[in-house]
Design an enzyme around this catalytic site. Sequence first.
Site, PDB file in Angstrom:
ATOM      1  CD  GLU A   4      -2.129   2.167  -3.719  1.00 31.82           C
ATOM      2  OE1 GLU A   4      -3.248   2.563  -4.041  1.00 31.82           O
ATOM      3  OE2 GLU A   4      -1.663   2.319  -2.577  1.00 31.82           O
ATOM      4  CG  ASP A  14      -1.965   1.001   1.234  1.00 27.22           C
ATOM      5  OD1 ASP A  14      -2.757   0.980   0.285  1.00 27.22           O
ATOM      6  OD2 ASP A  14      -2.027   1.832   2.168  1.00 27.22           O
ATOM      7  CG  HIS A  65      -9.652  -1.592  -2.605  1.00 27.11           C
ATOM      8  ND1 HIS A  65      -8.507  -1.919  -3.308  1.00 27.11           N
ATOM      9  CD2 HIS A  65      -9.253  -0.807  -1.585  1.00 27.11           C
ATOM     10  CE1 HIS A  65      -7.472  -1.347  -2.724  1.00 27.11           C
ATOM     11  NE2 HIS A  65      -7.890  -0.675  -1.676  1.00 27.11           N
ATOM     12  CG  ASP A  66      -8.375   2.427  -3.434  1.00 26.27           C
ATOM     13  OD1 ASP A  66      -9.098   2.248  -2.422  1.00 26.27           O
ATOM     14  OD2 ASP A  66      -7.132   2.325  -3.421  1.00 26.27           O
TER      15      ASP A  66
HETATM   16  O1  TEU Z   1      -4.761   3.876  -1.684  1.00 23.68           O
HETATM   17  C1  TEU Z   1      -3.811   4.861  -1.962  1.00 23.68           C
HETATM   18  C2  TEU Z   1      -4.272   6.024  -2.649  1.00 23.68           C
HETATM   19  O2  TEU Z   1      -3.485   6.829  -3.123  1.00 23.68           O
HETATM   20  C3  TEU Z   1      -5.712   6.315  -2.603  1.00 23.68           C
HETATM   21  O3  TEU Z   1      -5.805   7.590  -2.109  1.00 23.68           O
HETATM   22  C4  TEU Z   1      -6.362   6.265  -3.880  1.00 23.68           C
HETATM   23  O4  TEU Z   1      -5.755   7.122  -4.795  1.00 23.68           O
HETATM   24  C5  TEU Z   1      -7.748   6.714  -3.640  1.00 23.68           C
HETATM   25  O5  TEU Z   1      -8.330   5.802  -2.753  1.00 23.68           O
HETATM   26  C6  TEU Z   1      -8.532   6.770  -4.870  1.00 23.68           C
HETATM   27  O6  TEU Z   1      -9.793   7.207  -4.536  1.00 23.68           O
HETATM   28  C7  TEU Z   1      -4.423   2.933  -0.740  1.00 23.68           C
HETATM   29  C8  TEU Z   1      -5.546   1.937  -0.578  1.00 23.68           C
HETATM   30  O7  TEU Z   1      -5.712   1.213  -1.762  1.00 23.68           O
HETATM   31  C9  TEU Z   1      -6.771   2.658  -0.138  1.00 23.68           C
HETATM   32  O8  TEU Z   1      -7.882   1.806  -0.076  1.00 23.68           O
HETATM   33  C10 TEU Z   1      -6.471   3.266   1.211  1.00 23.68           C
HETATM   34  O9  TEU Z   1      -7.548   4.048   1.612  1.00 23.68           O
HETATM   35  C11 TEU Z   1      -5.209   4.112   1.196  1.00 23.68           C
HETATM   36  O10 TEU Z   1      -4.132   3.495   0.510  1.00 23.68           O
HETATM   37  C12 TEU Z   1      -4.717   4.372   2.588  1.00 23.68           C
HETATM   38  O11 TEU Z   1      -4.188   3.199   3.133  1.00 23.68           O
END
Ligand code: TEU
Length: 551
Positions: free
Chosen positions: A253, A203, A326-327
């Site tokens: 990521e 992450d 999931h994002d």
């Molecule tokens: O996401 C990282 C991230 O940069 C997110 O802000 C992403 O761009 C955003 O969710 C898009 O809407 C990771 C995880 O995948 C996310 O689910 C977490 O909320 C985040 O890190 C914090 O751990």
Amino acid sequence: MNNNQKKQWFKEAVVYQVYPKSFQDTNGDGMGDLRGVISRLDYLKELGIDVIWLNPCYKNSGVDGGYDISDYRAIAPELGTMADFDELLKEAHKRSIRIVMDLVVNHTSTEHAWFLESRSSKDNPKRDFYIWRKPYEGGVPNGERSVFSGPAWEYDETTGEYYLHMFAREQADLNWENEEVRREVYDMMHWWFKKGIDGFRMDVIDMIGKPPEMLLCDGGPHRPSSCGPREHEFLREMNREVLSHYDIMTVGETGSVTVESALDYANLDGSELSMVFQFEHVEHDAGVDTKWSTGPMNLVKLKKIFERWETGLHGRAWNSLYWSNHDQPRAVSHFGCDREPYRALSAKMVGACLHMMEGTPYIYQGEELGMTNYPFTEVSESKDVEVHNGWQELVVECKRFTPEEMMACIRYKGRDNARTPMQWTAGRNAGFSEAEPWMPVHPNHAYINAESQINDPDSVFSFYKRLIQLRKTHPVIVHGDFTLLAKEDEQVFAYTRSYEGKTLLVACNFSCEDAKLEEAAQTCGEMLIGNYKEPGEKDMLRPWEVRVTLV
Ligand code: TEU
Ligand code: CA
């Protein structure tokens, strides 16, 4: 032989992402759980995937979908027990499916024991595990902003200082400059590898090496917050200390990664990570300074992004391929057309377009069924901290969007679109749970569900199954180089891949109208896969048509 030459399996693999809270409930509490994942392994085997990336299932404080971990070595009670996890691992391995866990080490929950100690006093031995700063002129140390809106600094009364949180205030950033922090993280990683897991999805790993400027107590503005001077040093150390000891895959990521920095992160000498997740394609239609937008997607821009990544990394580094996770909103809603009669057609087309490129494909749960965005009408329906913080800032405080405008953005881009329950059947709660699910089930489960697709040769599911099989049959899909055709065409995404005398031609129509094909993109050779039954005209693609041929 170095690491990555030995470990090539991740290049041939197809990864399936499971968001456990929304996959399958087995104990009737309305929330998916690890036993639910176990119960669906045969489904995943049938699909043909090689690896499961499991979103965080560690003990957490319930603020950000498991990304706010309070104990790295415990399973969240709502998802099950460590015994369930061990069984999942065993059952997956029995079916030759590997399990990749989420590694969330840029931050912990503020309920983590380290943070509780750290905040307790300035001379606590764990004080320096997090990033604490004095106030600047009685306020925040500087103007650094959280990804989830608002200041990235939170005042803590116990010691009168601020701590850094790049995400929610309940997610405090760890201080990677502290060697003890790194040691603790590496120990924890060894602990999971010794259990037998097959890798980590890391992450926001580009944020662990923070540029020192962003931490200055100078009242300065919001500054770049990723990939500082020690970023690659930390990853190479992690690789030496941990990763290189196991036959595993890793994916970073990295929202800030560029083609150039990917050559470090995911170089083929295996000294850092196996591959990166880059964000340019999913963010190509983002609003000016935030993710919130209502599109529209721009195919010419999108193609150029892929071209840059495909050609820039070929033979030098390794990439991931994804439309959704999931994002992100649902793939068919974002890049295809989720309205009938085009939904299934376009879901297949976007699938083929992505899976035929170079990189490791990721399928997000439900994508293989053509699941769509959810018709949210009220902000109160959302469970996402990003949505609520964004609403507060953009609608309530600075009034940049009207409530209607922001709702349109949430429907288009909100993360909860991907977090509604998996649609297994047309029955009650889509077969996800006996109880009221924690997130609403999409009403279209009546006709979009796994049960109706598994044995239907024309379904999106069967199409994805064939995409996966093709990757296993034709080395050109894994290894071929990439050439973009028809660059300025606003409807057609066409490219070739070439390897050892074979050429794969992929032609996709990203529109609801017929599209003329330029000569180089016209179908010839053996048809490997397509989404229309009747053969069409050689120089024309029908709405949302894809054709993949091999010569
Ligand atoms: O996401 C990282 C991230 O940069 C997110 O802000 C992403 O761009 C955003 O969710 C898009 O809407 C990771 C995880 O995948 C996310 O689910 C977490 O909320 C985040 O890190 C914090 O751990
Ligand atoms: Ca449950």
